[in-house]
Design a protein around this motif. Structure first.
Motif, short mmCIF file in Angstrom:
data_model
loop_
_atom_site.label_atom_id
_atom_site.label_comp_id
_atom_site.label_asym_id
_atom_site.label_seq_id
_atom_site.Cartn_x
_atom_site.Cartn_y
_atom_site.Cartn_z
N GLY A 26 92.70 104.07 111.35
CA GLY A 26 93.75 105.05 111.07
C GLY A 26 94.77 105.15 112.19
O GLY A 26 95.98 105.22 111.96
N ASP A 44 93.52 114.56 110.84
CA ASP A 44 92.09 114.32 111.07
C ASP A 44 91.38 115.67 111.09
O ASP A 44 92.04 116.72 111.09
CB ASP A 44 91.86 113.55 112.38
N LEU A 66 93.29 118.51 109.53
CA LEU A 66 93.08 118.58 108.08
C LEU A 66 91.76 117.90 107.73
O LEU A 66 91.60 116.69 107.90
CB LEU A 66 94.22 117.85 107.36
N VAL A 117 83.96 112.66 100.93
CA VAL A 117 85.01 112.23 101.87
C VAL A 117 85.71 110.97 101.35
O VAL A 117 86.94 110.87 101.35
CB VAL A 117 84.43 111.95 103.28
N VAL A 144 91.71 103.17 101.18
CA VAL A 144 90.90 102.23 101.96
C VAL A 144 89.52 102.13 101.32
O VAL A 144 88.72 103.06 101.36
CB VAL A 144 90.81 102.66 103.44
N SER A 145 89.29 100.99 100.66
CA SER A 145 87.98 100.68 100.10
C SER A 145 87.18 99.94 101.18
O SER A 145 87.37 100.18 102.37
CB SER A 145 88.16 99.85 98.82
N TYR A 159 77.67 104.74 100.35
CA TYR A 159 78.94 104.21 100.86
C TYR A 159 79.51 103.16 99.88
O TYR A 159 80.69 103.20 99.53
CB TYR A 159 78.71 103.59 102.23
N GLY A 190 86.60 93.84 105.56
CA GLY A 190 85.25 93.38 105.90
C GLY A 190 84.85 94.06 107.20
O GLY A 190 85.24 95.20 107.46
N THR A 197 81.66 100.84 113.17
CA THR A 197 80.78 99.68 113.12
C THR A 197 79.97 99.52 114.42
O THR A 197 78.90 98.92 114.40
CB THR A 197 81.56 98.39 112.80
#
Ligand code: NAI
Length: 251
Positions: A26, A44, A66, A117, A144-145, A159, A190, A197
């Motif tokens: 982001g 955020d 937010l 979310v 955003v997938s 998820y 990915g 991560t």
């Protein structure tokens, strides 16, 4: 039609909102948008505090505390953006969380918070902004997938379901939003090197990196530049799409 001679600062004059912008993907989206000329609202959760202010300062943007899951999130965002900037041209639903557990331990709390979310909030906010006329004609919605919504990951039932849901949602909302001249598209990253991560177990992390033929994790800027395309005039005629950003992954 002739091609524009230059797309220097393609987002000049546009107002863009990025959720979950305090850090990670982001924050980089906010940077790329600012580079391209947009006025950026970085949003955020209140707990993001100082990190959010730092991102806002870095991009010359405006910070907004937010929580995207708050029932009045759309209303709050619409009011804020309309009062300050006269409305919104681009909204990126980037805020996202993981609460991984193997299926037997996938309690309802983990399931609900991730679905709320990652899936319910983007839907509620898009609908709320459109209903209030806060998202302008010619507007852009970018969700955003994740590759986890296309090829499942162990321990990520919640998820994966949320991110697969995002793809279905984009597909379903595209014709409806097209009536208002608004496009909606998604990226499915990915393995990208971020705090999210970095928190996953080492073996899974290494496996994620190796799934890219580049044999390394992607960078936040890889995702941000693809999102910038969906925000720019270059993608005027593109809606309802999902683009994978996975290096040269075989997935
Ligand atoms: P991150 O954990 O570094 O950043 C996520 C940001 O979202 C944080 O600043 C957090 O405070 C904010 N956030 C969380 N809940 C929120 C809420 N209720 N309201 C507002 N903001 C909230 O994560 P990262 O890696 O930058 O991920 C960004 C997006 O990209 C997420 O949707 C994630 O699922 C997705 N993604 C990430 C991948 C990766 O490999 N890092 C791969 C595929 C998708």
């Amino acid at each position: 039609a002739t091609a524009p001679t230059s797309w220097d600062r393609p987002l000049d004059g546009k107002v863009a909102v990025v959720t979950g912008a305090a850090r990670g993907i982001g924050a980089t989206i906010a940077e790329v948008f600012a580079r391209d000329g947009a006025t950026v609202i970085v949003a955020d959760i209140p707990a993001a505090g100082e990190a959010l202010s730092q991102t806002a300062n870095k991009v010359g943007g405006t910070a907004l505390a937010l929580d995207v899951t708050a029932p009045d999130a759309a209303e709050k965002l619409a009011e804020f953006a309309t009062e300050r900037f006269g409305g919104i041209d681009i909204v990126v639903h980037n805020a996202g969380i993981t609460r991984d557990k193997l299926l037997a331990n996938m309690d309802e709390g983990r399931w609900n918070s991730v679905l709320n979310v990652n899936l319910a909030a983007p839907h509620r906010i898009t609908e709320g902004l459109v209903a209030r006329g806060a998202l302008k004609e010619g507007g852009r919605v970018i969700d955003v997938s994740s590759i986890a919504g296309i090829a499942g990951n162990r321990g990520q039932t919640n998820y994966g379901a949320s991110k697969a849901g995002v793809i279905g949602m984009v597909d379903a909302e595209a014709p409806k939003l097209a009536e208002k001249g608004i496009t909606i598209n998604a990226v499915a990253p990915g393995f990208i090197e971020t705090a999210m991560t970095a928190a996953i177990p080492l073996a899974t992390r290494e496996a994620g990196r190796l799934m890219s033929s580049l044999l390394q994790g992607g960078q936040t800027v890889d995702v941000a530049e693809t999102i910038a395309y969906f925000a720019s005039p270059a993608s005027n005629a593109v809606t309802g799409n999902v683009v994978r950003v996975c290096g040269q992954s075989l997935i």
